[in-house]
Every structure is written in C-alpha cells, then in structure tokens.
Design a protein around this motif. Structure first.
Motif, PDB file in Angstrom:
ATOM      1  N   ALA A 133       0.322  -6.456  -5.264  1.00 28.92           N
ATOM      2  CA  ALA A 133      -1.245  -6.599  -4.017  1.00 28.92           C
ATOM      3  C   ALA A 133      -2.366  -7.095  -5.024  1.00 28.92           C
ATOM      4  O   ALA A 133      -2.698  -7.935  -4.491  1.00 28.92           O
ATOM      5  CB  ALA A 133      -1.718  -4.687  -4.020  1.00 28.92           C
ATOM      6  N   GLU A 134      -2.517  -6.401  -6.236  1.00 29.41           N
ATOM      7  CA  GLU A 134      -4.170  -7.362  -6.259  1.00 29.41           C
ATOM      8  C   GLU A 134      -3.164  -9.087  -7.361  1.00 29.41           C
ATOM      9  O   GLU A 134      -4.215 -10.252  -6.511  1.00 29.41           O
ATOM     10  CB  GLU A 134      -3.789  -6.863  -8.602  1.00 29.41           C
ATOM     11  CG  GLU A 134      -5.352  -6.589  -8.328  1.00 29.41           C
ATOM     12  CD  GLU A 134      -5.646  -5.511  -9.258  1.00 29.41           C
ATOM     13  OE1 GLU A 134      -5.763  -6.863 -10.624  1.00 29.41           O
ATOM     14  OE2 GLU A 134      -5.559  -4.875 -10.342  1.00 29.41           O
ATOM     15  N   ARG A 135      -1.958  -9.333  -7.301  1.00 30.20           N
ATOM     16  CA  ARG A 135      -2.177 -10.736  -7.814  1.00 30.20           C
ATOM     17  C   ARG A 135      -1.261 -11.066  -6.036  1.00 30.20           C
ATOM     18  O   ARG A 135      -1.975 -12.503  -5.876  1.00 30.20           O
ATOM     19  CB  ARG A 135      -0.298 -10.716  -8.045  1.00 30.20           C
ATOM     20  CG  ARG A 135      -0.416 -10.098  -9.479  1.00 30.20           C
ATOM     21  CD  ARG A 135       0.803 -10.124 -10.172  1.00 30.20           C
ATOM     22  NE  ARG A 135       0.752 -10.069 -12.072  1.00 30.20           N
ATOM     23  CZ  ARG A 135       0.297 -10.685 -12.933  1.00 30.20           C
ATOM     24  NH1 ARG A 135       0.127 -11.892 -12.580  1.00 30.20           N
ATOM     25  NH2 ARG A 135       0.415 -10.447 -14.070  1.00 30.20           N
ATOM     26  N   GLU A 160      -4.267 -14.982  -2.662  1.00 28.62           N
ATOM     27  CA  GLU A 160      -5.082 -15.252  -1.360  1.00 28.62           C
ATOM     28  C   GLU A 160      -6.315 -15.981  -1.317  1.00 28.62           C
ATOM     29  O   GLU A 160      -6.849 -16.690  -0.830  1.00 28.62           O
ATOM     30  CB  GLU A 160      -4.786 -14.152  -0.272  1.00 28.62           C
ATOM     31  CG  GLU A 160      -3.421 -13.634   0.142  1.00 28.62           C
ATOM     32  CD  GLU A 160      -3.294 -12.394   0.950  1.00 28.62           C
ATOM     33  OE1 GLU A 160      -4.590 -12.394   0.733  1.00 28.62           O
ATOM     34  OE2 GLU A 160      -2.589 -12.308   2.028  1.00 28.62           O
ATOM     35  N   ASP A 161      -6.743 -15.234  -2.279  1.00 31.36           N
ATOM     36  CA  ASP A 161      -8.600 -15.575  -2.417  1.00 31.36           C
ATOM     37  C   ASP A 161      -8.200 -17.573  -3.018  1.00 31.36           C
ATOM     38  O   ASP A 161      -9.383 -17.576  -2.853  1.00 31.36           O
ATOM     39  CB  ASP A 161      -8.839 -14.664  -3.796  1.00 31.36           C
ATOM     40  CG  ASP A 161      -9.169 -13.414  -3.003  1.00 31.36           C
ATOM     41  OD1 ASP A 161      -9.945 -13.551  -1.799  1.00 31.36           O
ATOM     42  OD2 ASP A 161      -9.653 -12.455  -3.607  1.00 31.36           O
ATOM     43  N   ASP A 207       0.556  -1.059  -0.048  1.00 29.55           N
ATOM     44  CA  ASP A 207      -0.027   0.255  -0.454  1.00 29.55           C
ATOM     45  C   ASP A 207       1.236   1.009  -0.706  1.00 29.55           C
ATOM     46  O   ASP A 207       0.843   1.761   0.913  1.00 29.55           O
ATOM     47  CB  ASP A 207      -1.162  -0.094   0.953  1.00 29.55           C
ATOM     48  CG  ASP A 207      -0.044  -0.157   2.715  1.00 29.55           C
ATOM     49  OD1 ASP A 207       1.075  -0.565   2.404  1.00 29.55           O
ATOM     50  OD2 ASP A 207      -1.144  -0.163   3.288  1.00 29.55           O
ATOM     51  N   ARG A 230      -3.504 -11.158  -3.775  1.00 28.22           N
ATOM     52  CA  ARG A 230      -5.012 -10.875  -3.433  1.00 28.22           C
ATOM     53  C   ARG A 230      -5.829 -11.622  -4.093  1.00 28.22           C
ATOM     54  O   ARG A 230      -6.424 -12.752  -3.473  1.00 28.22           O
ATOM     55  CB  ARG A 230      -5.785  -9.675  -3.151  1.00 28.22           C
ATOM     56  CG  ARG A 230      -5.515  -8.583  -2.627  1.00 28.22           C
ATOM     57  CD  ARG A 230      -6.612  -7.735  -2.344  1.00 28.22           C
ATOM     58  NE  ARG A 230      -6.493  -6.712  -3.663  1.00 28.22           N
ATOM     59  CZ  ARG A 230      -5.618  -5.473  -4.121  1.00 28.22           C
ATOM     60  NH1 ARG A 230      -4.804  -4.843  -3.113  1.00 28.22           N
ATOM     61  NH2 ARG A 230      -5.787  -4.983  -4.803  1.00 28.22           N
ATOM     62  N   ALA A 231      -4.966 -11.964  -4.986  1.00 34.36           N
ATOM     63  CA  ALA A 231      -5.984 -13.007  -5.965  1.00 34.36           C
ATOM     64  C   ALA A 231      -4.992 -15.013  -5.757  1.00 34.36           C
ATOM     65  O   ALA A 231      -6.187 -15.510  -5.574  1.00 34.36           O
ATOM     66  CB  ALA A 231      -5.263 -13.343  -7.456  1.00 34.36           C
TER      67      ALA A 231
END
Length: 769
Positions: free
Chosen positions: A227-229, A234-235, A201, A231-232
């Motif tokens: 960060a997007e990757r 982690e999802d 962040d 989060r992906a």
C-alpha cells in the motif's frame, strides 16, 4: 512457562492421540481416513500456499524489489515450515530462494483435481506460476515435508488390530483438528485474494506464535508495504502528470503504430484542436497538411516520431508547418524520444514534444524581407547615386563649358564697349559726327547684349532656386505678339528672315499673361530668327483649342533638331552644337522659356524635322472675352524749363555712377544734381537743401538705402516727396522690398536712360500737382 508447539507438532500429537483412541477399533478405516485427510490437507495447503505466494510475490517482482522479495521468501519458509521456496522470473532465472532445494525438478503446475501427489524423500514438491490480475510475473517452486504422515501410517499399521471404535474416534478428532488448522489458512487465502485485487487495507488477526500467526503477520506487513509503495507510485505519477500539464510545450505519447495515446493540455492548444480530437490520431493526419520550410509536403518517413520508431534514435529540432482547423499555418519545432523496454532493442512507443515558433519564423521572414528590401534600396540608392554622379559630372562639364562660353559671350560685348570707348577718348573731337554716332551705337548695342546675357543667367538661377513667382493678368494676345515682333524685327532684317504675323489678322484673343510672357514669345521668335537660314521665314499663328485654352505656334524654316539634340533640348548651357557657329547665345534661353511656361500653368511642345525646320507650340490659358484694346499713352514731352531749376539729390558711394546720372540729367536743362557719398551725409544734405526728388542707391556703406528711405519718410518734409531707388539688385524680391520700404519707384542698373527720364518727369509733375 507456557509451551508453544509448531503446527507440525500439533498435527503429530493429534494424530497419535486419535490413533491411540481408535487403534483398537476400526484401525483399517482410521488408516484410510487419516491418509485421505493427509492428502487433502497437503493439497489444500499447496493451493493456499500458491495463492498466497502469487499475491505476495507478484507486486514485489513487478516493483523489482529483490531485497523485500528475499526477506518475504525467508520469512515464509521459516513461518510455514516449507522444505524450500524458490522464486524465479519470466526468464527462468532464480530471483530469491530459501531452504534446502531438491535435486529433482518440481512440477510446473499443481492441480488439485489430479490424483494424489507423491512424495520424494519425504517431501511433496510443487511448482506454479506467479500471477496477479491475469498477468504472469514468474514462477515459484516449494516443497512440503511429510515425515509426520509417514509415522502415522506406521502406527496405524501396528494398531490396525485395535478395531473400528478407535478408528471412528481418531477420525472425529482428526476432523476437528483439521478445522482448527484450516481456519487461519482460509482467512489468509481470502486476504491474498484482496491483495491480488488491489485492496491493501487488510488486517488479519494474529493469535499465538505458530506458523499461521507468523504468516498472517507477514501478510499484514506485506500489504502495508505494498500500500505504501502504491501510494508512492501514485504520488510520483501525479507529480509527473502535473509537471507535464504545466509544460508550455506540447507533449504526446505515441504507440508503436504512431497513434497518440495521451497528451498534455498544451498539445491540442498549439495544434488548434481539443484533447478528444487529438487522441487517437497519428502524426501524418491529412487534416494538418504538414509542410516543410520550403512549402513542400512533409514525407511520413521524415516525421520525428516515425523516424524515432524506425531508427530507435532521438530526433531533435525538426521544423514542420501544420495547418490548424481555422486555416492558419503554425510552425512547430519537434523533439521525439523513443521508449525501449529493458532487454529489448525495438522501441514500443515515443514521447514527442513540440513548441510553437511561428512568431520566430515570421520575424525571421520579415527580417529576410527587410534585408532583401534593404539590399534593393541600397542597389537603387547606389544606382541613383551613380546616376546623380553622372548628372553632376555632366552638369560640371556643362558648367565648365558654360563658363567658357560665357567668358566668350561676355568678352565680346565688353570688347566693343571698351574698344569704342577708348577710341572716343583718344580721338575725341577728331571723329566725324556720323562716325562718332556709329561708335556710340556700337557701345550701346554691346551693352544691351551684355545686360541680356546677365539677365538670362539671373532668370535661370531664380527659376532653379524656386524664387521666381509669376503674377497673372489678362492681355490681348495680338498686341503682345505685335510688340514682340517689333523687338525681333531688326535681327530678322539682318538675317533676311521674313516675320509673318498671322496673329494680327486673327480674331481678338485675351490670354492670362504674367509679365514674363513677353520674354517667352520673344525668346521663341529670336531663336526662330537666329537659327534660321538666310531668306527663311518665321510664321506666327494662333488657334483656340477649346473655351479654356489657346495655342500660339512659332514655325521656322531653319535646320531643325536631330534625335540626339532632342534628348538634350532643355539641358541648361547646352547649345546643341551651335557653339561652333557664329550665332551668339548662352544656351539657356530655351530652358528659361520652358520653365517660365510651366510656371504660368501652360505647356510648350515641339515638332521638328531635321533640315526642314521646327514648330514650337505655346499653350496658354484663355482669359475670357477679349477686352478693348488699351489706349495708347503718348510719352509726355520733356517738361518746359521752370523758372527755378528742380533740385535732385543722388545718394551714391560710387563716383562713376554719380557722373553717369549727372550726364543723364543734363538732358533735362531744368534739373540740378547734388550728391552725397553715404546715408548719413545724404540725410543731412536732404534736410539742409530739401530737394524736389531724391535718388538713393541701396548698397550704401553704414546705412543702406532701405534705412535711408525709412528715415526720410518718417519726417513730415519728406512724407510725400518723390524718392527713387536705383540699384544693381535686380531680383523680384529686392523690387518688392523696395516698394514696401516706401520708394515711389525701383529702377535697376544698368540705366535705361529713356525710362529713368520718363520716371523722373512723371514723379516731378505729380509732385508739382
């Protein structure tokens, strides 16, 4: 229109301005300061560039995102003015590159503590590993140009004469310019450290359009992409874990040492453990006592996860029995899959799934047991059927032999009856009275013998069908035995066999006797006489076993029984070899005796010695204290002929039977017989003549004898008038039915003349009274 300068141009212009100011003064000092500043700047830039590249490139290498890696490499070269940038993996192969690569090999690692770097062809060359969170992901090589620094040295050398003042001013301006240039790089260095620590962040300020602004923007974009990757990832991991936890099958991940690293919720439930108890164990933990289907211990090398680690091949459908903590045995079906890293051949871990199939195994075992039981039952049933078939065949042979013997037994008395009857008819009055009396006696004897054979067959049929019932009444054994001895005495005299009745001299004993007990004792005495030797002996003795039982023994001196005969002793129609002798019989008397004894609640035992004789012991229940001997009731003499003959109505459809009864009643001069051939005419004649006594056959055409009796009893004139049933239906049920229908007496055919005359006399006297 605003003019934008690159970082390199700004450094060049600043250096020229400073050198022009301080050229006159302190040129030599300025030259030294500028050179030192240049080295410091290059070293600092190399360190910062190394950190930025390591933080930005490591996640992309780990994610194997080559496209993004190449884009970042090209943007970095364009934005920073690097001469080149080369990114390689751990294996040394280049993944992404930009700029003009040098002909020399750059150093593997730049150390700012070492002496100043040297330039080749105007470019400083640097090499460094790509590291994030203490883990290497590859290496990077880059070059920084130094053309501006070389120009500055030339100018300083030319302006060395300007003096110390110009040098001081140049140094001051250079320091200010370096601070301005390094502020942005410092911010990016700190941001790179945050990215390396896993914080994405960040939002670096982008001011202007120079290289620092471009690099800050690139770093902002890179952190957003990372960060997007993340989060992906982690999802995706959360979805996979949710799917694993939702599985009904147990799942465990085991390392190269077969230790369980993680598991889903179903795994410990199937094994009867908690998650904490399961983690860290290996497949062959001794508390499970793993066994094979046949109950043998499970060998470690055969365990699916260990076999998958050893061979690198998947293991499918392995059946194993494990013992839970509560002691129960659970059967599980196991699948194990080896996990192999890219480029390697040996598995580093396994994923094992298993399912509890205990109900299926138990159902299979029950099915196998049922099949086994069914096979046993089928085998037993087959054996039973074979035995039943043998018995049926044996019974069929016995029946055939019985019919053959019965044909002989029945024809023998019939031959005497018919033969002597024909002689009487043909010779008539020419026979002498003594000769005629002898032939009549032969006819009567043969007839009674024929009746005895028929009664024995009927008795056996009633016993076998369960239709025979016995009633119990107390009787003095001595009197009963005396009657039976008297009945067998003529046959004993004919065989010169002595009957020794020791019961008569014994103390009085009262036993529970049904009417059939006479038949039992008579059969035993008769067999003892018939199968004895001439001049032999039959002895009757009695003894009290205990207060409840009495034993009557019939001992003979006959031929006894062999072992083979004893095995078939109570088989119906089997005469045990006597059919080849002159002794008459159907082979069922002893069977009837045995069955009647059992119906009475008693028992019959045999002790025999072949060639020396036998002892039949009849066990009877004691009836208590002996009663007084019954008074002898003399047979009443024939009634004196009345003034008016008594009228007897006989309802019978068989004329021969009518004539037979007419002949019997001729022995009573005071009786007159009238007859009717069916029930309706018999009722009409009864109402017309009002006879003193009525004799009714049961099997009448149209209306049977029971119905005739019912109609007569319903009329006042015949409510108390004596009615006798005379029928060939001799079963006990028929007799009971006749008494229930209202008959005063139920007599069976063939006629026993003294009995029927006594019954008629008694009923007529009672009616007259």
């Amino acid at each position: 229109m605003a003019i934008h300068f690159s970082l390199r141009r700004k450094l060049l212009i600043g250096t020229i301005v400073v050198q022009l100011i301080v050229l006159v003064v302190l040129m030599l000092a300025a030259q030294r300061v500028i050179h030192r500043s240049l080295v410091t700047e290059v070293s600092s830039g190399a360190v910062i560039t190394e950190q930025l590249l390591g933080s930005s490139l490591a996640p992309l290498i780990a994610a194997k995102d080559v496209a993004a890696l190449r884009e970042i490499t090209e943007d970095t070269v364009r934005a920073t003015g690097l001469a080149y940038l080369d990114v390689a993996g751990l294996d040394g192969r280049s993944i992404a590159r930009a700029g003009d690569l040098p002909a020399i090999e750059p150093p593997a690692r730049f150390d700012p503590q070492t002496p100043r770097p040297s330039a080749h062809d105007g470019v400083f060359h640097f090499g460094a590993p790509i590291r994030l969170s203490g883990q290497d992901y590859g290496r990077v090589a880059f070059g920084m140009t130094v053309k501006a620094a070389a120009a500055e040295r030339d100018l300083l050398m030319q302006l060395a004469l300007f003096g110390a003042a110009g040098l001081a001013a140049s140094l001051l301006l250079q320091l200010l310019l370096t601070g301005v240039l390094t502020n942005g790089l410092t911010r990016m260095s700190r941001a790179a450290e945050q990215v390396g620590a896993g914080r994405f962040d960040i939002d670096l300020p982008v001011q202007g359009q120079d290289e620092i602004a471009a690099l800050s923007g690139a770093l902002n974009r890179m952190s957003s992409a990372l960060a997007e990757r993340v989060r992906a990832l982690e999802d995706s991991e959360l979805r996979q874990r949710s799917m694993i936890e939702a599985m009904a099958e147990g799942l465990v991940v085991q390392d190269a040492h077969d230790r369980i690293l993680l598991c889903n919720e179903a795994a410990p439930c199937i094994l009867g453990m908690t998650r904490n108890q399961l983690l860290g164990l290996d497949s062959m933990d001794p508390r499970w006592h793993a066994v094979t289907r046949d109950g043998q211990p499970f060998e470690p090398q055969n365990h699916p996860s260990m076999a998958a680690l050893r061979t690198g091949k998947p293991q499918r459908g392995v059946l194993m029995g494990v013992h839970k903590n509560d002691g129960t045995l659970a059967w599980i079906s196991i699948n194990s899959e080896p996990l192999v890293r890219s480029g390697e051949s040996a598995p580093y871990a396994t994923v094992t799934t298993f399912d509890d199939i205990t109900p299926l195994i138990e159902a299979e075992e029950r099915l196998l047991q049922l099949n086994s039981d069914l096979e046993q039952r089928v085998a037993q049933r087959t054996a039973d059927l074979a035995q039943a078939l043998d018995l049926a065949e044996s019974a069929s042979r016995a029946k055939s032999e019985f019919l053959s013997r019965m044909s002989h037994e029945l024809r023998t008395p019939l031959n005497a009856i018919l033969g002597f009857a024909q002689i009487l008819r043909l010779r008539g009055t020419t026979l002498a009275p003594s000769e005629r009396e002898q032939q009549v006696q032969q006819i009567e004897t043969a007839g009674w013998h024929l009746l005895e054979l028929i009664n024995e067959v009927l008795d056996l049929a009633r016993i076998e069908s369960g239709a025979m019932t016995v009633s119990r009444e107390p009787v003095l054994l001595q009197a009963l035995v005396a009657d039976c001895v008297q009945m067998v005495q003529p046959a004993a005299r004919a065989m010169t066999v002595e009957l020794v009745d020791q019961v008569a001299s014994a103390p009085q004993v009262q036993v529970t006797r049904p009417p059939e007990l006479n038949q039992v004792i008579t059969n035993l005495l008769s067999n003892g006489v018939k199968y004895n030797r001439r001049g032999g002996r039959v002895t009757l003795t009695v003894r009290a076993v205990d207060p409840a039982w009495v034993e009557l023994a019939v001992e003979d001196t006959g031929r006894g029984f062999s072992d083979a005969q004893l095995r078939n002793l109570y088989q119906p129609f089997n005469r045990l070899g006597a059919d080849t002798t002159q002794v008459e019989g159907a082979g069922i008397g002893l069977v009837i005796t045995k069955r009647l004894t059992e119906l009475m609640g008693g028992s019959l035992e045999l002790v025999t010695v072949e060639g020396r004789g036998s002892v039949f012991t009849l066990r009877l229940r004691h009836a208590g204290e002996p009663a007084d001997a019954p008074a002898t009731v003399p047979t009443p003499p024939p009634a004196a002929p009345p003034a008016r003959p008594k009228l007897v109505l006989y309802i019978e459809d068989n004329p021969s039977n009518v004539e037979l009864l007419r002949g019997v009643l001729s022995l009573r001069p005071g009786l007159q017989l009238i007859d009717a051939g069916d029930g309706l005419s018999g009722l009409a004649l009864a109402h017309e003549r009002l006879p003193d006594l009525i004799v009714v056959d049961i099997a009448l055409p149209g209306m049977d004898g029971y119905q005739v009796c019912g109609h007569l009893r319903a009329h006042p004139d015949f409510a108390t008038r004596p009615i006798i049933a005379l029928s060939a239906n001799a079963m006990q049920a028929d007799i009971q039915k006749g008494r229930a229908a209202g008959f005063d007496a139920y007599l069976t055919k063939p006629l026993d003349v003294p009995v029927i005359l006594a019954q008629i006399d008694q009923l007529l006297q009672r009616s007259a009274a």
